[in-house]
Motif scaffolding. Sequence first.
Motif, mmCIF file in Angstrom:
data_model
loop_
_atom_site.group_PDB
_atom_site.id
_atom_site.type_symbol
_atom_site.label_atom_id
_atom_site.label_comp_id
_atom_site.label_asym_id
_atom_site.label_seq_id
_atom_site.Cartn_x
_atom_site.Cartn_y
_atom_site.Cartn_z
ATOM 1 N N GLU A 78 0.844 -7.727 -5.906
ATOM 2 C CA GLU A 78 0.043 -7.236 -4.798
ATOM 3 C C GLU A 78 0.158 -8.221 -3.638
ATOM 4 O O GLU A 78 0.213 -9.436 -3.843
ATOM 5 C CB GLU A 78 -1.414 -7.086 -5.218
ATOM 6 C CG GLU A 78 -1.662 -5.948 -6.186
ATOM 7 C CD GLU A 78 -1.432 -4.582 -5.569
ATOM 8 O OE1 GLU A 78 -2.095 -4.253 -4.572
ATOM 9 O OE2 GLU A 78 -0.572 -3.842 -6.080
ATOM 10 N N THR A 107 -5.000 1.043 -2.250
ATOM 11 C CA THR A 107 -3.761 1.650 -2.725
ATOM 12 C C THR A 107 -2.854 0.554 -3.275
ATOM 13 O O THR A 107 -2.677 -0.490 -2.655
ATOM 14 C CB THR A 107 -3.020 2.387 -1.593
ATOM 15 O OG1 THR A 107 -3.888 3.375 -1.039
ATOM 16 C CG2 THR A 107 -1.767 3.067 -2.117
ATOM 17 N N VAL A 108 -2.286 0.798 -4.416
ATOM 18 C CA VAL A 108 -1.444 -0.198 -5.070
ATOM 19 C C VAL A 108 -0.155 -0.424 -4.279
ATOM 20 O O VAL A 108 0.353 0.481 -3.612
ATOM 21 C CB VAL A 108 -1.121 0.239 -6.516
ATOM 22 C CG1 VAL A 108 -0.167 1.411 -6.542
ATOM 23 C CG2 VAL A 108 -0.599 -0.920 -7.343
ATOM 24 N N MET A 111 -4.077 1.181 -14.247
ATOM 25 C CA MET A 111 -4.344 0.065 -13.336
ATOM 26 C C MET A 111 -5.808 -0.359 -13.317
ATOM 27 O O MET A 111 -6.134 -1.443 -12.823
ATOM 28 C CB MET A 111 -3.912 0.440 -11.919
ATOM 29 C CG MET A 111 -2.428 0.706 -11.795
ATOM 30 S SD MET A 111 -2.012 1.351 -10.162
ATOM 31 C CE MET A 111 -0.253 1.671 -10.381
ATOM 32 N N THR A 112 -6.700 0.468 -13.843
ATOM 33 C CA THR A 112 -8.115 0.118 -13.888
ATOM 34 C C THR A 112 -8.305 -1.174 -14.679
ATOM 35 O O THR A 112 -7.884 -1.288 -15.826
ATOM 36 C CB THR A 112 -8.933 1.246 -14.533
ATOM 37 O OG1 THR A 112 -8.717 2.452 -13.796
ATOM 38 C CG2 THR A 112 -10.415 0.906 -14.544
ATOM 39 N N ILE A 126 -5.108 -3.284 -7.894
ATOM 40 C CA ILE A 126 -5.365 -2.521 -6.676
ATOM 41 C C ILE A 126 -6.322 -3.340 -5.813
ATOM 42 O O ILE A 126 -7.505 -3.453 -6.114
ATOM 43 C CB ILE A 126 -5.958 -1.137 -6.993
ATOM 44 C CG1 ILE A 126 -5.016 -0.355 -7.912
ATOM 45 C CG2 ILE A 126 -6.219 -0.357 -5.708
ATOM 46 C CD1 ILE A 126 -5.586 0.967 -8.393
ATOM 47 N N ASN A 136 -1.726 5.072 -7.200
ATOM 48 C CA ASN A 136 -2.679 4.551 -8.169
ATOM 49 C C ASN A 136 -2.627 5.359 -9.459
ATOM 50 O O ASN A 136 -2.504 6.589 -9.432
ATOM 51 C CB ASN A 136 -4.091 4.599 -7.592
ATOM 52 C CG ASN A 136 -4.257 3.712 -6.368
ATOM 53 O OD1 ASN A 136 -3.393 2.901 -6.049
ATOM 54 N ND2 ASN A 136 -5.377 3.868 -5.677
ATOM 55 N N ASN A 172 0.823 -1.223 0.000
ATOM 56 C CA ASN A 172 0.000 0.000 0.000
ATOM 57 C C ASN A 172 0.851 1.263 0.000
ATOM 58 O O ASN A 172 0.483 2.280 0.600
ATOM 59 C CB ASN A 172 -0.945 0.024 1.205
ATOM 60 C CG ASN A 172 -1.968 -1.096 1.167
ATOM 61 O OD1 ASN A 172 -2.305 -1.592 0.098
ATOM 62 N ND2 ASN A 172 -2.446 -1.500 2.328
#
Length: 443
Positions: free
Chosen positions: A432, A425-426, A409-410, A421, A405, A401
Amino acid sequence: MNMFTLQKTAVICGFLLAAQCMAETHYVVTNGTPGWTGAVDPYTNWATAGTNIIDVVNAAMTNTEPRLVLVSNGVYYLTNQVQVTNALTIRGVNGRDGTIVDGGYGMPANNYGGCFYLTNAVLDGLTITNGMAKQGGGIYARGGTIIQHCRITGCIATNDVDDNAMGGGIRANYNSVITNCEIVGNTCYNIYAGGAYLIHGALITHCLIASNHAYLHKLTGYSEARGAGLALQYSAIAENCEIYGNVAHVTREGCQGWGGVELGNGGTIRNSLVYNNTGITGGGICIYYTWGVIQNCTVVSNTGAGIWCAVKSNLTGYIENTISYLNTASAGSTRSNIRYNITSYYTGSYHIVNSCIAPTNDFPTSGIQGYYYADNIESDPNFAGKDVGNWRLANDSPCVNAGTNQDWMTNSVDFDGRARIRYGTVDMGAFERIHEGVIYRFH
């Protein structure tokens, strides 16, 4: 969804729709296949299938409708380059382990595409080996071609005159897509990319790029072996790729070599794991000559520095949400995770944010035209299992985190295929964080 993703989706959907309305199917078998009665042009059933891929492809291309060439199990030795146009798909019936196309190093070294020259085509489920050409030792792809589920191995890009060669395995351009492929054990003699050279908006995604080699030992006008694994130029993109064990060889004193990836003219790499590559001046990723973008990559255990930068004046090198750690410096240097070439020519700007790179106080602030550094850390990223090659983040990693973002990334996924994500928060790096008890694969 960003514009590039929309374009990419449109290209892939277009080919899928074409595949559903094939005008005709043509067949290739090895000589003596059970049930085969003899080749009869246009080879439209298994009993009368052709035994020469070139003959069957040429027959299929007499029709302008989308067509399919199915190739049965076996090894097929080429006597010439296979040229494919007009929305033609070539598919191995049982995938790349069953269908092998062998170029026999028979193509002249000055041509393009040692085994295949593809325009607006699909190549699916083949192993391509022993190809040789000036550009694209195995495959030369252009015009929106899709290469998927293939293995490209043992191919060579070289040239018999004093000029550069590109892409020992593949050279791809003009929005071509390479996906779910293995590009392993290929070679480029003289400069660009032992594995794959991509240019003009081409995309490589979810691919393994390993054990490729690039050499600089002939040309007097160049001083680099660029990207033994992968070279990305002019807005080409690599996503979710595993890049390891690639080696740049330099036999002339004072020259440079980059083992994993070379970025230039807006080349971008993201969501990728880059490790155990070797180069003289840059083992992992190099931003060279113009500008490039590194986003959410994990760059570890490379020899010759994790990231190497030489950014031309009035341009910018971007490093975002990236981990470069546990790399080894090249001889004569003390910088292992990131290093720079700042001269009167390479005076561009640097944008390094939300990244884990030690030491942060070594980021350049003089001799360049500008810089922006924010929210970077140099703490141990605390990998889940570095001793066993598990470069995911432990739950208490400072990289969790800790990224920024971004629009791309969507609907995007991390290296493991999970939502990019996850908790608002990425994270930094290619992975991840995952909760305890989740099962995942090792590399």
